[in-house]
Design a protein around this motif. Sequence first.
Motif, short mmCIF file in Angstrom:
data_model
loop_
_atom_site.label_atom_id
_atom_site.label_comp_id
_atom_site.label_asym_id
_atom_site.label_seq_id
_atom_site.Cartn_x
_atom_site.Cartn_y
_atom_site.Cartn_z
N THR A 90 0.74 -1.15 -0.15
CA THR A 90 0.04 -0.08 0.14
C THR A 90 0.61 1.38 -0.12
O THR A 90 0.63 2.11 -0.67
CB THR A 90 -0.96 0.10 1.24
N ASP A 91 2.01 1.31 0.85
CA ASP A 91 2.68 2.45 0.95
C ASP A 91 3.49 2.84 -0.20
O ASP A 91 3.61 4.04 -0.83
CB ASP A 91 3.60 2.51 2.14
N PHE A 146 1.14 3.86 -3.14
CA PHE A 146 0.55 5.14 -2.98
C PHE A 146 1.82 6.26 -3.08
O PHE A 146 1.29 7.35 -3.92
CB PHE A 146 0.12 5.61 -1.46
N HIS A 185 -8.97 -1.27 -8.48
CA HIS A 185 -8.36 0.11 -8.03
C HIS A 185 -8.35 1.07 -8.93
O HIS A 185 -8.21 2.32 -8.63
CB HIS A 185 -6.97 -0.38 -7.40
N ALA A 203 -4.59 2.70 -3.57
CA ALA A 203 -3.16 1.65 -3.31
C ALA A 203 -3.63 0.67 -2.28
O ALA A 203 -2.89 -0.54 -2.49
CB ALA A 203 -2.13 2.73 -2.57
N PHE A 204 -4.45 0.76 -1.46
CA PHE A 204 -4.80 -0.39 -0.41
C PHE A 204 -5.72 -1.35 -1.20
O PHE A 204 -5.00 -2.49 -1.11
CB PHE A 204 -5.66 0.33 0.69
N GLU A 231 -5.42 -2.09 -4.39
CA GLU A 231 -4.60 -2.70 -5.49
C GLU A 231 -3.58 -3.69 -4.59
O GLU A 231 -3.26 -4.79 -5.30
CB GLU A 231 -3.49 -1.64 -6.23
N ALA A 232 -3.14 -3.48 -3.39
CA ALA A 232 -2.25 -4.10 -2.82
C ALA A 232 -2.90 -5.27 -2.25
O ALA A 232 -2.04 -6.43 -1.85
CB ALA A 232 -1.43 -3.25 -1.60
N ASN A 233 -4.19 -5.32 -1.83
CA ASN A 233 -4.60 -6.22 -0.87
C ASN A 233 -5.91 -6.94 -1.55
O ASN A 233 -6.26 -8.11 -1.31
CB ASN A 233 -4.89 -5.50 0.24
#
Length: 231
Positions: free
Chosen positions: A71-72, A75, A126, A209-210, A212-214
């Motif tokens: 996520t970070d 982002f 996302h 971002a959250f 897409e990552a999860n």
Amino acid sequence: MTGFKYYADKVLGEIKSSFANNMFILLFLILVFIIPLIAAYYYPDSFASVLQPMIQQFEQNIADGTVTLATDSLFVNNFTVALILYAGGALLGIMGITVLAMNGLFLGFFAAQMDLTSYIALTLPHGIFEIPAIIIACAGGLVLLKFAVLFVWNIIRPDKHDETYNHYFGDLGLSFKDKFMLSLNKHQDKIKESFILLVVSAVLLVIAAFIEANLTIPIARFFLSFLGIQI
């Protein structure tokens, strides 16, 4: 609770106003993004050489760990693009517009390299937040540029209907400081609207971002499994 509702309504009102007052810019930028995307999808070979530097940079960022599926990391990468779009729109409008169009080309080009159904499944969860975010960021920059143009223009040529202009004597009775402050007061809402659009963009990018990552891959696998497509 009443106080919270008051401030929440005020914030939502400011956000709605920022979008409504700059709808033409937003609609224009949507076209700037979508038209290159469609062109690159249907004619990928025509844009391969133009996009090669972006593709190489993208692959390099993944290879060296600059961008990871976290996520970070996502982002930071996407917000960097948003800031480039914002600054490009504010400092020299054509720069932000060009970067936005290139992002449209990039997505359209990659869509042409994959099965379209799989591409949509891997992008949409996302992308519904990320794509509007970068368009809004560019719009924020253009709104700031609009402020600068109107601000300077009203110092040089005050409007005949406002208080900087005297029907008989023009603006000869006003000092530069007076005209500066009057013009600033007249157009300062554009600064606020520009900042609001940038903040909205940042919030959307956090959400994107959250997801897409999860969530993007599990969601894509779930829907594609019904079509017998494995990823």
